[in-house]
Scaffold this motif. Structure first.
Motif, PDB file in Angstrom:
ATOM      1  N   CYS A  60       2.149  18.182   6.858  1.00  0.00           N
ATOM      2  CA  CYS A  60       1.477  16.916   6.525  1.00  0.00           C
ATOM      3  C   CYS A  60       1.678  15.893   7.643  1.00  0.00           C
ATOM      4  CB  CYS A  60       1.998  16.373   5.199  1.00  0.00           C
ATOM      5  SG  CYS A  60       1.479  17.319   3.753  1.00  0.00           S
ATOM      6  N   ARG A 101      -5.460  18.408   3.601  1.00  0.00           N
ATOM      7  CA  ARG A 101      -6.611  17.528   3.860  1.00  0.00           C
ATOM      8  C   ARG A 101      -6.073  16.155   4.211  1.00  0.00           C
ATOM      9  NH1 ARG A 101      -9.167  14.183   0.030  1.00  0.00           N
ATOM     10  NH2 ARG A 101     -11.058  13.314   0.913  1.00  0.00           N
ATOM     11  N   CYS A 102      -6.386  15.673   5.410  1.00  0.00           N
ATOM     12  CA  CYS A 102      -5.840  14.416   5.903  1.00  0.00           C
ATOM     13  C   CYS A 102      -6.976  13.453   6.238  1.00  0.00           C
ATOM     14  CB  CYS A 102      -4.985  14.674   7.134  1.00  0.00           C
ATOM     15  SG  CYS A 102      -4.139  13.206   7.744  1.00  0.00           S
ATOM     16  N   VAL A 128      -3.491   9.501   4.631  1.00  0.00           N
ATOM     17  CA  VAL A 128      -3.045  10.235   3.453  1.00  0.00           C
ATOM     18  C   VAL A 128      -3.327  11.700   3.725  1.00  0.00           C
ATOM     19  CG1 VAL A 128      -3.498  10.702   1.008  1.00  0.00           C
ATOM     20  CG2 VAL A 128      -3.405   8.345   1.827  1.00  0.00           C
ATOM     21  N   GLU A 130      -3.173  15.447   1.639  1.00  0.00           N
ATOM     22  CA  GLU A 130      -3.023  16.013   0.302  1.00  0.00           C
ATOM     23  C   GLU A 130      -3.173  17.525   0.337  1.00  0.00           C
ATOM     24  OE1 GLU A 130      -4.746  12.354  -2.411  1.00  0.00           O
ATOM     25  OE2 GLU A 130      -6.144  13.956  -1.843  1.00  0.00           O
ATOM     26  N   SER A 132      -3.924  20.468  -2.613  1.00  0.00           N
ATOM     27  CA  SER A 132      -4.247  20.762  -4.006  1.00  0.00           C
ATOM     28  C   SER A 132      -4.138  22.256  -4.243  1.00  0.00           C
ATOM     29  CB  SER A 132      -5.664  20.285  -4.345  1.00  0.00           C
ATOM     30  OG  SER A 132      -5.729  18.876  -4.274  1.00  0.00           O
ATOM     31  N   LEU A 137      -3.419  18.298  -7.944  1.00  0.00           N
ATOM     32  CA  LEU A 137      -2.839  17.730  -6.737  1.00  0.00           C
ATOM     33  C   LEU A 137      -1.363  18.124  -6.695  1.00  0.00           C
ATOM     34  CD1 LEU A 137      -3.084  15.882  -4.244  1.00  0.00           C
ATOM     35  CD2 LEU A 137      -2.435  13.970  -5.738  1.00  0.00           C
ATOM     36  N   VAL A 139       0.666  17.960  -3.616  1.00  0.00           N
ATOM     37  CA  VAL A 139       1.435  17.186  -2.640  1.00  0.00           C
ATOM     38  C   VAL A 139       0.578  16.019  -2.159  1.00  0.00           C
ATOM     39  CG1 VAL A 139       2.544  17.241  -0.360  1.00  0.00           C
ATOM     40  CG2 VAL A 139       2.686  19.242  -1.864  1.00  0.00           C
ATOM     41  N   ARG A 140       1.239  14.879  -2.003  1.00  0.00           N
ATOM     42  CA  ARG A 140       0.582  13.717  -1.381  1.00  0.00           C
ATOM     43  C   ARG A 140       1.561  13.089  -0.404  1.00  0.00           C
ATOM     44  NH1 ARG A 140      -2.890   8.504  -2.474  1.00  0.00           N
ATOM     45  NH2 ARG A 140      -4.594   9.952  -2.700  1.00  0.00           N
ATOM     46  N   TYR A 141       1.123  12.977   0.838  1.00  0.00           N
ATOM     47  CA  TYR A 141       1.898  12.372   1.917  1.00  0.00           C
ATOM     48  C   TYR A 141       1.142  11.132   2.381  1.00  0.00           C
ATOM     49  CZ  TYR A 141       3.602  11.893   6.768  1.00  0.00           C
ATOM     50  OH  TYR A 141       4.102  11.418   7.958  1.00  0.00           O
ATOM     51  N   SER A 142       1.860  10.042   2.582  1.00  0.00           N
ATOM     52  CA  SER A 142       1.274   8.819   3.135  1.00  0.00           C
ATOM     53  C   SER A 142       2.059   8.446   4.379  1.00  0.00           C
ATOM     54  CB  SER A 142       1.366   7.666   2.131  1.00  0.00           C
ATOM     55  OG  SER A 142       0.687   7.982   0.946  1.00  0.00           O
TER      56      SER A 142
END
Length: 150
Positions: A60, A101-102, A128, A130, A132, A137, A139-142
Motif C-alpha cells: 500500500c 487500488r490507489c 487512499v 484499498e 477488497s 473492504l 484493507v484501507r491505507y491513507s
C-alpha cells in the motif's frame, strides 16, 4: 500514459527496490489518476494462511509512492517522492490474489499536486489505497506523499 511506459516504470522499481521482486507484484495499471497493483497472495502469506500485514502495508505504501510518481512523470515533472505519513486499517483477512487500488480521495488532488510542483517546485498528494476481497473492504491505507525538488 501508455501501458508500455507503466511496464517500464515497474521494471525500474523492481531493479531499484529489490524487495519488490519478492512481493508478488505482477502488474501495474495506471489509468484515470489511479494505480492498481495486481498481486499474488502466495509470497505474502502469514502463519495463518492469509495476507501478512507487513507486506500488505508495504504494498500500500509503495502504491501511494507509485501513484504520486506516475502523476508527475505524466506531467513531465519528475521529482523525488517520499511518504510523509501513512496509516492502515485491517478490516478482514486477505485470502486470495488481490488488487491494491490507489487513488487521491480529492478529485482535484492530482491537479493541485501538479500546480504546486509547477509553481513552487514541490507539492503534496493525499492518497487512499484499498484492498477488497469480493464485496468486502479488507484493507484501507491513507497517506500523504511529498514531491521534492530534484
Amino acid at each position: 500514459m501508455h501501458q508500455a511506459r507503466v511496464d517500464q516504470f515497474l521494471d525500474h522499481v523492481k531493479s531499484s527496490i529489490p524487495l519488490v521482486n519478492h512481493l508478488g507484484l505482477n502488474r501495474v495499471i495506471f489509468e484515470n489518476n489511479e494505480v492498481c497493483f495486481h498481486v499474488s497472495l502466495a509470497p505474502n502469506l502469514n502463519d495463518k494462511g492469509t495476507g501478512f500485514g507487513g507486506s500488505i502495508s508495504g504494498l500500500c505504501t509503495l502504491a501511494g509512492w507509485a501513484l504520486t510518481t506516475l502523476l508527475l512523470i505524466e506531467a513531465d515533472l519528475e521529482r523525488n517522492v517520499v511518504v510523509k505519513t501513512g496509516t492502515i486499517d485491517f478490516f478482514a483477512p486477505v485470502t486470495s490474489d488481490f488488487v491494491v487500488r490507489c487513488f487521491c480521495p480529492d478529485l482535484k488532488g492530482s491537479d493541485l499536486l501538479i500546480d504546486k510542483v509547477q509553481s513552487k517546485g514541490r507539492g503534496r498528494l493525499p492518497i487512499v489505497a484499498e484492498i477488497s476481497q469480493g464485496d468486502v473492504l479488507a484493507v484501507r491505507y491513507s497517506g500523504d506523499y511529498v514531491a521534492l525538488d530534484s
